[in-house]
Design an enzyme around this catalytic site. Structure first.
Site, PDB file in Angstrom:
ATOM      1  N   SER A 123       0.770  -1.433   0.129  1.00 33.97           N
ATOM      2  CA  SER A 123      -0.056  -0.120   0.062  1.00 33.97           C
ATOM      3  C   SER A 123       0.913   1.168   0.098  1.00 33.97           C
ATOM      4  O   SER A 123       0.392   2.243  -0.055  1.00 33.97           O
ATOM      5  CB  SER A 123      -0.982  -0.015   1.155  1.00 33.97           C
ATOM      6  OG  SER A 123      -0.263  -0.319   2.432  1.00 33.97           O
ATOM      7  N   HIS A 144      -3.161  -3.513  -5.845  1.00 31.67           N
ATOM      8  CA  HIS A 144      -3.583  -3.072  -4.391  1.00 31.67           C
ATOM      9  C   HIS A 144      -4.837  -3.384  -4.265  1.00 31.67           C
ATOM     10  O   HIS A 144      -5.738  -2.420  -4.615  1.00 31.67           O
ATOM     11  CB  HIS A 144      -2.919  -1.560  -4.221  1.00 31.67           C
ATOM     12  CG  HIS A 144      -3.209  -1.134  -2.946  1.00 31.67           C
ATOM     13  ND1 HIS A 144      -3.622   0.435  -2.697  1.00 31.67           N
ATOM     14  CD2 HIS A 144      -3.254  -1.744  -1.809  1.00 31.67           C
ATOM     15  CE1 HIS A 144      -3.780   0.820  -1.563  1.00 31.67           C
ATOM     16  NE2 HIS A 144      -3.405  -0.552  -0.672  1.00 31.67           N
ATOM     17  N   GLU A 156      -6.247  -0.835  -7.368  1.00 27.54           N
ATOM     18  CA  GLU A 156      -5.429  -0.123  -8.003  1.00 27.54           C
ATOM     19  C   GLU A 156      -4.328  -0.954  -8.763  1.00 27.54           C
ATOM     20  O   GLU A 156      -3.546  -1.548  -8.068  1.00 27.54           O
ATOM     21  CB  GLU A 156      -4.820   0.797  -7.026  1.00 27.54           C
ATOM     22  CG  GLU A 156      -5.452   1.884  -6.498  1.00 27.54           C
ATOM     23  CD  GLU A 156      -4.917   2.798  -5.169  1.00 27.54           C
ATOM     24  OE1 GLU A 156      -5.208   4.099  -5.285  1.00 27.54           O
ATOM     25  OE2 GLU A 156      -3.991   2.441  -4.741  1.00 27.54           O
ATOM     26  N   ASN A 194      -4.596   6.734  -1.165  1.00 24.43           N
ATOM     27  CA  ASN A 194      -4.144   6.992   0.016  1.00 24.43           C
ATOM     28  C   ASN A 194      -3.367   8.586  -0.224  1.00 24.43           C
ATOM     29  O   ASN A 194      -2.993   8.992   0.837  1.00 24.43           O
ATOM     30  CB  ASN A 194      -2.953   6.082   0.448  1.00 24.43           C
ATOM     31  CG  ASN A 194      -3.489   4.947   1.113  1.00 24.43           C
ATOM     32  OD1 ASN A 194      -4.469   5.137   1.772  1.00 24.43           O
ATOM     33  ND2 ASN A 194      -2.866   3.738   1.179  1.00 24.43           N
TER      34      ASN A 194
END
Ligand code: NAI
Length: 505
Positions: A123, A144, A156, A194
């Site tokens: 991540s 991800h 992702e 993120n």
């Protein structure tokens, strides 16, 4: 569409929370799956856990018993990494450590076939760095997943500098075939979610630090007006402050200390105190037995609201007029600059300036600013702030008007952009910069934020709906108020304004 054949062997390495979930997803999609962990017995334990999960789906009528058996039969725990040699796709979900993951990839490259795709569920680590030093870095790609992998739709697909586009494309199609919503992104800090989500936490933390309102009130505003599933404080309590703070710090450092990502001292205090959230029993809120949530601040007015005047178009606030009318208010409409008047009070949608500043600059008396709502028809609560010279009577009339529309009204301190507006503007700003820097397409970034963190609307679609011009003005005002590079508007927003273009163009 060119996904991996469903007969292709998928190997998952790391039988923790993520690895087990990913193994379940691949097996449910029809692949034979081998699950390996270097902790003896961990893979078998995880497979038994998956089987229990599938059993629960059968009990709920969401899975046929024979389908459960077929899925379980496709899942094989293994105790030797050498047994993964035939895999066409390996997804590693081991400990988040660059050297350990690099070591593993090196070993896998020697073990698996030339055409095997080596995917990492990291991540936060760079896919480019993970692939460096391998003979075939073009085979390495990020995949991800979000936690819990069987439930969260987003994946992702992260390309490093050397990743072969055809490999990323195969993995994208494979994720689709597995019933997921994949997006393409590049190996940059935080990838899409993120990174773009940072302002969601940061703006609430900032508002708390600056005394806008308490946690429960700010959370309620993001939920009841913003349409977010949770406010930032309850969400970070759930994620764990150690985890959330570490992600913020890692993105901040990876961007060489760009103030846009600056971590919050308020959150650091919680981490230092061991108040990690739900898991430690105390975060912003207490999770002790019988603990109650603090009340949400609310203004109440006894004043009557029977008629009001709408001057010009109220911008994003315009749908409130229909709601007022439906609730029996007599409305007079006339030309003007987007103001709503009742008695001595003047209401307007915030444009990112302080109420006191706007009152002075625009020569408005008894000014009350209204926050943004996702949908003024559906919202149940709204925030207001007011200028220092607004009289108590005028404020009371403004509250009565909004109450009349069926809204709970919460007053917050006079800070620029109130709560929902500044959060959405900053999310859109980060998303715009990510588009500008080629991290993802506008459509993929919006999809990622909706499917990965359940936002009620993609930040870029939201900015377009508000108008690029208006979103940019809000950011310019925030930046002027704070004088910090944190609030600098993305060049993409400026370019769209100059060109009269949309963010999705
Ligand atoms: P976890 O700690 O629950 O599981 C990791 C597993 O990997 C453990 O069972 C451990 O024994 C095993 N392991 C460690 N080193 C190994 C090695 N060299 N070879 C084989 N097995 C090894 O961790 P979790 O939460 O499942 O995370 C795994 C990866 O997924 C990390 O890269 C993490 O950043 C990423 N991730 C985590 C998310 C989350 O919410 N937990 C979300 C998305 C990605």
């Amino acid at each position: 569409m060119n996904p991996l054949d469903s007969n292709a062997l998928v190997a998952v390495i790391g039988a923790g929370a993520m690895g087990a979930g990913i193994a379940q997803v691949a097996a449910q999609a029809g692949h034979p799956v081998k699950l390996y962990d270097n902790r003896p017995g961990a893979a078998a334990q995880a497979v038994a856990g998956i089987d229990r999960q599938l059993g629960r789906l059968v009990e709920k009528g969401k899975l046929q018993p024979d389908a459960r058996e077929a899925i379980s039969a496709r899942l094989q725990p293994v105790d030797a990494i050498e047994t993964l040699a035939d895999a066409k796709l390996v997804i590693e979900a081991i400990v988040e450590n660059l050297q350990v993951k690099q070591q593993l990839l090196l070993q896998l490259e020697g073990l698996c076939g030339q055409d095997c795709i080596l995917a990492s569920n990291t991540s936060s680590l760079s896919i480019t760095s993970l692939a460096a030093g391998l003979q075939r870095p073009q085979q390495v790609v990020g995949m991800h997943f979000f936690n819990p992998a069987p439930l969260m739709a987003l994946v992702e697909i992260v390309s490093g500098l050397a990743t072969e586009p055809a490999i990323a494309s195969t993995l994208y199609d494979t994720a689709r075939a597995w019933g997921k919503k994949p997006v393409h992104t590049r190996s940059t800090p935080g990838f899409i979610v993120n990174r773009v989500a940072r302002p969601f936490y940061a703006e609430s933390l900032r508002l708390l630090q600056e005394g806008a309102a308490d946690c429960a009130t700010l959370d309620a505003l993001l939920r009841d007006a913003g349409g977010f599933r949770m406010g930032a404080f309850e969400l970070t309590d759930l994620i764990g402050h150690d985890v959330n703070y570490a992600v913020t710090c890692s993105v901040f450092e990876a961007f060489y200390g760009d103030f846009r990502f600056q971590p919050s001292l308020v959150q650091k205090e919680l981490v230092d105190a061991g108040r990690l959230g739900r898991k430690s029993g105390q975060g912003f809120y207490s999770y002790a037995e019988g603990a109650e949530r603090p009340p949400v601040a609310q203004l109440h007015s006894q004043a009557s609201a029977e008629r009001c005047v709408v001057e010009g178009h109220l911008g994003a606030l315009q749908p409130l007029v229909a709601r007022l009318r439906e609730n029996g208010l007599a409305i007079t409409e006339r030309a003007g600059k987007g103001l709503l008047r009742i008695g001595d009070a003047t209401l307007a949608l915030s444009d990112g300036r302080l109420a006191s500043q706007r009152a002075r600059e625009d020569g408005l008396r008894n000014l009350v600013l209204v926050d943004l709502a996702l949908d003024y028809q559906a919202a149940t609560r709204i925030a207001i702030s007011w200028s220092a010279d607004t009289s108590a009577e005028a404020r009371d009339q403004a509250v009565a008007l909004l109450q009349r529309a069926g809204l709970k009204v919460t007053g917050i301190a006079d800070l620029p952009g109130l709560v929902v507006l500044r959060t959405v503007a900053m999310l859109a700003n980060e998303a715009a910069d990510a588009v500008l820097q080629g991290v993802g397409s506008a459509a993929d970034i919006d999809l990622a934020m909706c499917a990965g963190v359940n936002y009620p609307r993609g930040p870029l679609a939201w900015a377009e709906q508000l108008g690029v011009d208006y979103t940019l003005r809000v950011l310019e005002h925030l930046q002027a108020s704070y004088g910090e590079s944190r609030y600098r508007p993305s060049l993409l927003l400026r370019r769209c304004r100059e060109q009269g273009a949309n963010l999705h163009d």
